[in-house]
Design a protein around this motif. Structure first.
Motif, PDB file in Angstrom:
ATOM      1  N   LYS A 166      53.091  -5.527 -48.684  1.00 30.48           N
ATOM      2  CA  LYS A 166      54.254  -5.382 -49.569  1.00 30.48           C
ATOM      3  C   LYS A 166      55.323  -4.472 -48.983  1.00 30.48           C
ATOM      4  N   SER A 167      54.930  -3.633 -48.042  1.00 34.86           N
ATOM      5  CA  SER A 167      55.907  -2.745 -47.409  1.00 34.86           C
ATOM      6  C   SER A 167      55.981  -2.958 -45.896  1.00 34.86           C
ATOM      7  N   TYR A 168      55.452  -4.092 -45.427  1.00 28.64           N
ATOM      8  CA  TYR A 168      55.418  -4.356 -43.983  1.00 28.64           C
ATOM      9  C   TYR A 168      56.826  -4.585 -43.444  1.00 28.64           C
ATOM     10  N   GLU A 169      57.160  -3.878 -42.369  1.00 27.36           N
ATOM     11  CA  GLU A 169      58.464  -4.020 -41.729  1.00 27.36           C
ATOM     12  C   GLU A 169      58.335  -4.114 -40.211  1.00 27.36           C
ATOM     13  N   GLY A 170      57.158  -4.484 -39.741  1.00 24.07           N
ATOM     14  CA  GLY A 170      56.909  -4.531 -38.308  1.00 24.07           C
ATOM     15  C   GLY A 170      57.338  -5.830 -37.664  1.00 24.07           C
ATOM     16  N   SER A 171      56.842  -6.064 -36.457  1.00 24.85           N
ATOM     17  CA  SER A 171      57.164  -7.271 -35.706  1.00 24.85           C
ATOM     18  C   SER A 171      56.635  -8.505 -36.437  1.00 24.85           C
ATOM     19  N   PRO A 172      57.227  -9.684 -36.185  1.00 22.19           N
ATOM     20  CA  PRO A 172      56.837 -10.906 -36.902  1.00 22.19           C
ATOM     21  C   PRO A 172      55.355 -11.242 -36.709  1.00 22.19           C
ATOM     22  N   LEU A 173      54.748 -11.734 -37.777  1.00 25.14           N
ATOM     23  CA  LEU A 173      53.358 -12.159 -37.740  1.00 25.14           C
ATOM     24  C   LEU A 173      53.275 -13.658 -37.998  1.00 25.14           C
ATOM     25  N   ASP A 174      52.198 -14.265 -37.567  1.00 24.50           N
ATOM     26  CA  ASP A 174      51.929 -15.675 -37.850  1.00 24.50           C
ATOM     27  C   ASP A 174      50.476 -15.740 -38.310  1.00 24.50           C
ATOM     28  N   ILE A 175      50.252 -15.682 -39.614  1.00 17.82           N
ATOM     29  CA  ILE A 175      48.911 -15.534 -40.175  1.00 17.82           C
ATOM     30  C   ILE A 175      48.334 -16.891 -40.567  1.00 17.82           C
ATOM     31  N   LEU A 176      47.119 -17.163 -40.117  1.00 15.76           N
ATOM     32  CA  LEU A 176      46.395 -18.378 -40.487  1.00 15.76           C
ATOM     33  C   LEU A 176      45.124 -17.991 -41.217  1.00 15.76           C
ATOM     34  N   ILE A 177      44.944 -18.508 -42.434  1.00 12.22           N
ATOM     35  CA  ILE A 177      43.756 -18.216 -43.237  1.00 12.22           C
ATOM     36  C   ILE A 177      43.124 -19.523 -43.689  1.00 12.22           C
ATOM     37  N   ASP A 178      41.841 -19.703 -43.416  1.00  7.90           N
ATOM     38  CA  ASP A 178      41.072 -20.823 -43.944  1.00  7.90           C
ATOM     39  C   ASP A 178      40.109 -20.299 -45.003  1.00  7.90           C
ATOM     40  N   GLN A 179      39.980 -21.039 -46.093  1.00  4.95           N
ATOM     41  CA  GLN A 179      39.129 -20.618 -47.200  1.00  4.95           C
ATOM     42  C   GLN A 179      38.309 -21.805 -47.708  1.00  4.95           C
ATOM     43  N   GLY A 180      36.997 -21.609 -47.860  1.00  8.21           N
ATOM     44  CA  GLY A 180      36.148 -22.635 -48.448  1.00  8.21           C
ATOM     45  C   GLY A 180      36.316 -22.658 -49.966  1.00  8.21           C
ATOM     46  N   LYS A 181      36.577 -23.844 -50.518  1.00  5.34           N
ATOM     47  CA  LYS A 181      36.796 -23.943 -51.968  1.00  5.34           C
ATOM     48  C   LYS A 181      35.530 -23.661 -52.760  1.00  5.34           C
ATOM     49  N   ASP A 182      34.364 -23.916 -52.138  1.00  4.42           N
ATOM     50  CA  ASP A 182      33.094 -23.667 -52.810  1.00  4.42           C
ATOM     51  C   ASP A 182      32.460 -22.333 -52.403  1.00  4.42           C
ATOM     52  N   ASP A 183      33.261 -21.432 -51.894  1.00  2.71           N
ATOM     53  CA  ASP A 183      32.816 -20.094 -51.514  1.00  2.71           C
ATOM     54  C   ASP A 183      32.395 -19.330 -52.775  1.00  2.71           C
ATOM     55  N   GLN A 184      31.156 -18.839 -52.780  1.00  2.62           N
ATOM     56  CA  GLN A 184      30.649 -18.143 -53.964  1.00  2.62           C
ATOM     57  C   GLN A 184      31.426 -16.871 -54.273  1.00  2.62           C
ATOM     58  N   PHE A 185      31.997 -16.252 -53.243  1.00  7.41           N
ATOM     59  CA  PHE A 185      32.768 -15.033 -53.470  1.00  7.41           C
ATOM     60  C   PHE A 185      34.158 -15.342 -54.024  1.00  7.41           C
ATOM     61  N   LEU A 186      34.651 -16.546 -53.736  1.00 10.91           N
ATOM     62  CA  LEU A 186      35.914 -16.978 -54.318  1.00 10.91           C
ATOM     63  C   LEU A 186      35.740 -17.257 -55.811  1.00 10.91           C
ATOM     64  N   SER A 187      34.716 -18.038 -56.143  1.00 12.37           N
ATOM     65  CA  SER A 187      34.474 -18.360 -57.555  1.00 12.37           C
ATOM     66  C   SER A 187      34.069 -17.124 -58.344  1.00 12.37           C
ATOM     67  N   GLY A 188      33.494 -16.128 -57.654  1.00  7.93           N
ATOM     68  CA  GLY A 188      33.085 -14.898 -58.322  1.00  7.93           C
ATOM     69  C   GLY A 188      34.216 -13.902 -58.501  1.00  7.93           C
TER      70      GLY A 188
END
Length: 239
Positions: A166-188
Protein backbone atom coordinates in the motif's frame (compact mmCIF):
# COMPACT_ATOMS: atom_id res chain seq x y z
CA UNK A 1 32.25 -18.78 6.56
CA UNK A 2 33.04 -22.48 6.16
CA UNK A 3 30.74 -24.65 4.07
CA UNK A 4 30.50 -28.43 4.41
CA UNK A 5 29.30 -30.37 1.37
CA UNK A 6 26.64 -32.86 2.46
CA UNK A 7 25.75 -34.38 -0.92
CA UNK A 8 26.32 -33.99 -4.64
CA UNK A 9 24.27 -35.54 -7.45
CA UNK A 10 24.60 -35.20 -11.21
CA UNK A 11 21.39 -33.59 -12.48
CA UNK A 12 20.45 -32.23 -15.95
CA UNK A 13 24.18 -32.21 -16.83
CA UNK A 14 24.91 -30.03 -13.81
CA UNK A 15 25.06 -30.81 -10.09
CA UNK A 16 22.47 -30.61 -7.33
CA UNK A 17 24.41 -30.10 -4.11
CA UNK A 18 23.53 -29.69 -0.45
CA UNK A 19 25.72 -27.71 1.96
CA UNK A 20 25.71 -27.13 5.70
CA UNK A 21 27.04 -24.14 7.60
CA UNK A 22 26.88 -22.44 10.98
CA UNK A 23 24.58 -19.46 10.68
CA UNK A 24 25.73 -16.34 12.51
CA UNK A 25 22.26 -14.85 12.09
CA UNK A 26 20.24 -17.81 13.38
CA UNK A 27 22.79 -19.21 15.83
CA UNK A 28 22.34 -22.76 14.55
CA UNK A 29 23.34 -25.04 11.67
CA UNK A 30 21.60 -24.45 8.35
CA UNK A 31 21.45 -26.54 5.20
CA UNK A 32 20.74 -25.27 1.72
CA UNK A 33 20.54 -26.96 -1.65
CA UNK A 34 22.01 -25.39 -4.76
CA UNK A 35 21.79 -26.40 -8.40
CA UNK A 36 24.90 -25.58 -10.42
CA UNK A 37 24.14 -25.71 -14.17
CA UNK A 38 26.86 -26.71 -16.65
CA UNK A 39 27.67 -23.09 -17.52
CA UNK A 40 28.61 -22.45 -13.88
CA UNK A 41 31.94 -24.11 -14.69
CA UNK A 42 32.90 -21.21 -16.97
CA UNK A 43 30.79 -18.16 -16.08
CA UNK A 44 28.69 -16.49 -13.42
CA UNK A 45 25.01 -17.43 -13.32
CA UNK A 46 21.82 -15.60 -12.29
CA UNK A 47 20.34 -16.72 -8.98
CA UNK A 48 16.72 -17.67 -8.33
CA UNK A 49 15.97 -18.10 -4.63
CA UNK A 50 13.10 -20.46 -3.84
CA UNK A 51 11.44 -20.10 -0.45
CA UNK A 52 9.40 -23.06 0.67
CA UNK A 53 6.37 -22.93 2.92
CA UNK A 54 7.57 -25.88 4.99
CA UNK A 55 11.07 -25.99 6.29
CA UNK A 56 13.17 -23.13 5.19
CA UNK A 57 14.30 -23.56 1.56
CA UNK A 58 16.08 -21.59 -1.23
CA UNK A 59 17.12 -22.16 -4.89
CA UNK A 60 20.09 -21.26 -7.12
CA UNK A 61 18.47 -22.09 -10.50
CA UNK A 62 18.05 -24.16 -5.75
CA UNK A 63 16.79 -25.59 -2.22
CA UNK A 64 17.39 -24.48 1.98
CA UNK A 65 16.38 -26.69 4.89
CA UNK A 66 16.24 -25.07 8.26
CA UNK A 67 17.91 -26.95 11.07
CA UNK A 68 16.48 -26.88 14.58
CA UNK A 69 17.63 -23.96 16.72
CA UNK A 70 16.72 -25.73 19.96
CA UNK A 71 14.14 -23.10 20.85
CA UNK A 72 11.47 -24.01 23.36
CA UNK A 73 8.25 -24.91 21.53
CA UNK A 74 9.76 -25.04 18.03
CA UNK A 75 8.39 -28.56 17.38
CA UNK A 76 4.99 -28.21 19.04
CA UNK A 77 3.05 -27.14 15.94
CA UNK A 78 3.37 -27.97 12.24
CA UNK A 79 2.65 -24.35 11.25
CA UNK A 80 5.06 -22.61 13.62
CA UNK A 81 8.69 -23.01 14.65
CA UNK A 82 10.92 -25.46 12.79
CA UNK A 83 8.19 -26.73 10.49
CA UNK A 84 7.15 -23.31 9.22
CA UNK A 85 8.65 -20.85 6.80
CA UNK A 86 7.74 -17.48 8.29
CA UNK A 87 10.27 -15.11 6.74
CA UNK A 88 10.31 -12.55 9.55
CA UNK A 89 12.61 -11.23 12.24
CA UNK A 90 10.72 -12.08 15.42
CA UNK A 91 10.80 -9.44 18.12
CA UNK A 92 9.53 -11.37 21.13
CA UNK A 93 11.41 -13.76 23.38
CA UNK A 94 12.44 -16.50 22.90
CA UNK A 95 12.58 -15.87 19.18
CA UNK A 96 14.28 -12.48 18.93
CA UNK A 97 17.85 -13.79 19.11
CA UNK A 98 17.31 -17.05 17.25
CA UNK A 99 14.47 -16.53 14.78
CA UNK A 100 15.71 -14.06 12.19
CA UNK A 101 14.73 -15.74 8.95
CA UNK A 102 14.17 -12.49 7.10
CA UNK A 103 17.72 -11.28 7.76
CA UNK A 104 19.11 -14.72 6.96
CA UNK A 105 17.56 -14.93 3.50
CA UNK A 106 18.00 -11.21 2.74
CA UNK A 107 21.66 -10.88 3.76
CA UNK A 108 23.50 -13.89 5.15
CA UNK A 109 22.50 -16.45 2.54
CA UNK A 110 23.12 -14.24 -0.53
CA UNK A 111 26.48 -13.18 0.88
CA UNK A 112 27.34 -16.84 1.37
CA UNK A 113 26.25 -17.77 -2.15
CA UNK A 114 28.08 -14.84 -3.75
CA UNK A 115 31.30 -15.61 -1.89
CA UNK A 116 31.41 -19.35 -2.61
CA UNK A 117 29.74 -19.91 -5.98
CA UNK A 118 29.82 -18.39 -9.49
CA UNK A 119 26.75 -16.22 -8.76
CA UNK A 120 25.99 -12.99 -10.60
CA UNK A 121 24.94 -10.77 -7.70
CA UNK A 122 23.40 -8.28 -10.13
CA UNK A 123 20.92 -10.84 -11.42
CA UNK A 124 18.96 -12.17 -8.46
CA UNK A 125 15.28 -13.05 -8.15
CA UNK A 126 13.03 -14.58 -5.49
CA UNK A 127 10.03 -16.90 -5.57
CA UNK A 128 8.29 -19.36 -3.27
CA UNK A 129 5.32 -21.46 -2.20
CA UNK A 130 2.77 -20.82 0.54
CA UNK A 131 4.44 -18.89 3.39
CA UNK A 132 7.53 -18.84 1.18
CA UNK A 133 5.51 -17.09 -1.52
CA UNK A 134 4.55 -14.47 1.01
CA UNK A 135 8.20 -14.30 2.09
CA UNK A 136 9.19 -13.65 -1.53
CA UNK A 137 6.67 -10.82 -1.73
CA UNK A 138 7.86 -9.08 1.43
CA UNK A 139 11.52 -9.42 0.41
CA UNK A 140 10.80 -7.77 -2.93
CA UNK A 141 8.54 -5.08 -1.46
CA UNK A 142 10.81 -4.19 1.47
CA UNK A 143 13.97 -4.12 -0.69
CA UNK A 144 13.22 -2.22 -3.92
CA UNK A 145 15.79 -2.87 -6.62
CA UNK A 146 17.47 -5.79 -4.81
CA UNK A 147 15.67 -8.43 -6.85
CA UNK A 148 14.88 -8.55 -10.54
CA UNK A 149 11.17 -8.30 -11.34
CA UNK A 150 8.89 -11.25 -10.69
CA UNK A 151 7.76 -13.10 -7.59
CA UNK A 152 5.35 -16.01 -6.86
CA UNK A 153 3.08 -17.05 -4.40
CA UNK A 154 -0.63 -12.77 8.83
CA UNK A 155 1.89 -11.77 11.03
CA UNK A 156 2.95 -8.21 11.96
CA UNK A 157 2.17 -5.34 9.60
CA UNK A 158 5.90 -4.86 9.01
CA UNK A 159 5.93 -8.34 7.44
CA UNK A 160 2.49 -8.27 5.79
CA UNK A 161 2.74 -7.95 2.00
CA UNK A 162 -0.79 -6.53 1.75
CA UNK A 163 0.15 -3.77 4.16
CA UNK A 164 3.59 -3.12 2.66
CA UNK A 165 2.39 -2.83 -0.95
CA UNK A 166 0.00 0.00 0.00
CA UNK A 167 2.98 2.31 0.42
CA UNK A 168 5.34 0.75 -2.14
CA UNK A 169 7.25 3.33 -4.17
CA UNK A 170 10.19 1.27 -5.40
CA UNK A 171 11.25 0.01 -8.81
CA UNK A 172 8.58 -1.65 -11.02
CA UNK A 173 7.55 -5.19 -10.14
CA UNK A 174 5.98 -7.93 -12.25
CA UNK A 175 4.22 -10.28 -9.82
CA UNK A 176 2.86 -13.69 -10.84
CA UNK A 177 0.70 -15.64 -8.37
CA UNK A 178 -0.89 -19.05 -8.96
CA UNK A 179 -3.53 -20.28 -6.53
CA UNK A 180 -5.31 -23.64 -6.29
CA UNK A 181 -9.08 -23.15 -6.06
CA UNK A 182 -9.41 -26.25 -3.88
CA UNK A 183 -6.63 -25.17 -1.51
CA UNK A 184 -7.76 -25.98 2.04
CA UNK A 185 -6.09 -22.84 3.36
CA UNK A 186 -7.97 -20.72 0.84
CA UNK A 187 -11.36 -22.17 1.79
CA UNK A 188 -10.37 -21.86 5.45
CA UNK A 189 -9.90 -18.12 5.09
CA UNK A 190 -6.18 -18.14 5.88
CA UNK A 191 -4.74 -16.91 2.57
CA UNK A 192 -6.91 -13.91 1.60
CA UNK A 193 -5.28 -13.28 -1.84
CA UNK A 194 -8.11 -10.90 -2.81
CA UNK A 195 -6.89 -8.43 -0.18
CA UNK A 196 -3.40 -8.39 -1.72
CA UNK A 197 -4.75 -8.08 -5.27
CA UNK A 198 -6.95 -5.16 -4.23
CA UNK A 199 -3.99 -3.42 -2.56
CA UNK A 200 -1.84 -3.92 -5.67
CA UNK A 201 -4.61 -2.57 -7.91
CA UNK A 202 -5.01 0.50 -5.71
CA UNK A 203 -1.27 1.14 -5.81
CA UNK A 204 -1.02 0.26 -9.54
CA UNK A 205 1.49 -2.52 -8.86
CA UNK A 206 1.19 -5.06 -11.73
CA UNK A 207 0.13 -8.53 -10.62
CA UNK A 208 -1.13 -11.55 -12.57
CA UNK A 209 -3.31 -13.76 -10.39
CA UNK A 210 -4.33 -17.16 -11.78
CA UNK A 211 -6.87 -19.40 -10.03
CA UNK A 212 -6.75 -23.12 -10.91
CA UNK A 213 -9.81 -25.32 -10.47
CA UNK A 214 -9.21 -28.65 -8.69
CA UNK A 215 -5.71 -27.85 -7.40
CA UNK A 216 -4.82 -27.79 -3.71
CA UNK A 217 -1.87 -26.54 -1.61
CA UNK A 218 0.44 -29.48 -2.31
CA UNK A 219 3.69 -30.00 -4.19
CA UNK A 220 1.66 -31.62 -6.99
CA UNK A 221 0.30 -28.11 -7.58
CA UNK A 222 3.82 -26.66 -7.55
CA UNK A 223 5.08 -29.30 -9.98
CA UNK A 224 2.32 -28.45 -12.44
CA UNK A 225 3.04 -24.71 -12.65
CA UNK A 226 6.68 -24.25 -11.57
CA UNK A 227 7.98 -24.08 -15.15
CA UNK A 228 5.78 -21.03 -15.80
CA UNK A 229 7.40 -19.29 -12.85
CA UNK A 230 10.94 -20.19 -13.83
CA UNK A 231 10.26 -18.76 -17.31
CA UNK A 232 8.71 -15.68 -15.70
CA UNK A 233 11.90 -15.00 -13.73
CA UNK A 234 14.16 -15.90 -16.66
CA UNK A 235 12.69 -13.03 -18.71
CA UNK A 236 14.36 -10.61 -16.33
CA UNK A 237 17.38 -12.61 -15.13
CA UNK A 238 18.53 -13.20 -18.71
CA UNK A 239 17.66 -9.73 -20.01
Amino acid sequence: MALKEVSSNKCFNGFQKVYEHDSSELKCKMKFGIYLPPKAETEKCPVLYWLSGEYFEAVFEKDITKGGCNIKGEEESWDFGTGAGFYVNATEEPWKTNYRMYSYVKDELPNLINANFPADSGRMSVSGHSMGGHGALILALKNPGKYKKGVLIYLLQAYDATHIVKSYEGSPLDILIDQGKDDQFLSGGQLLPDNFIAACTERKVPVVFRMHLGYDHSYYFITTFINDHIRHHAKYLNA
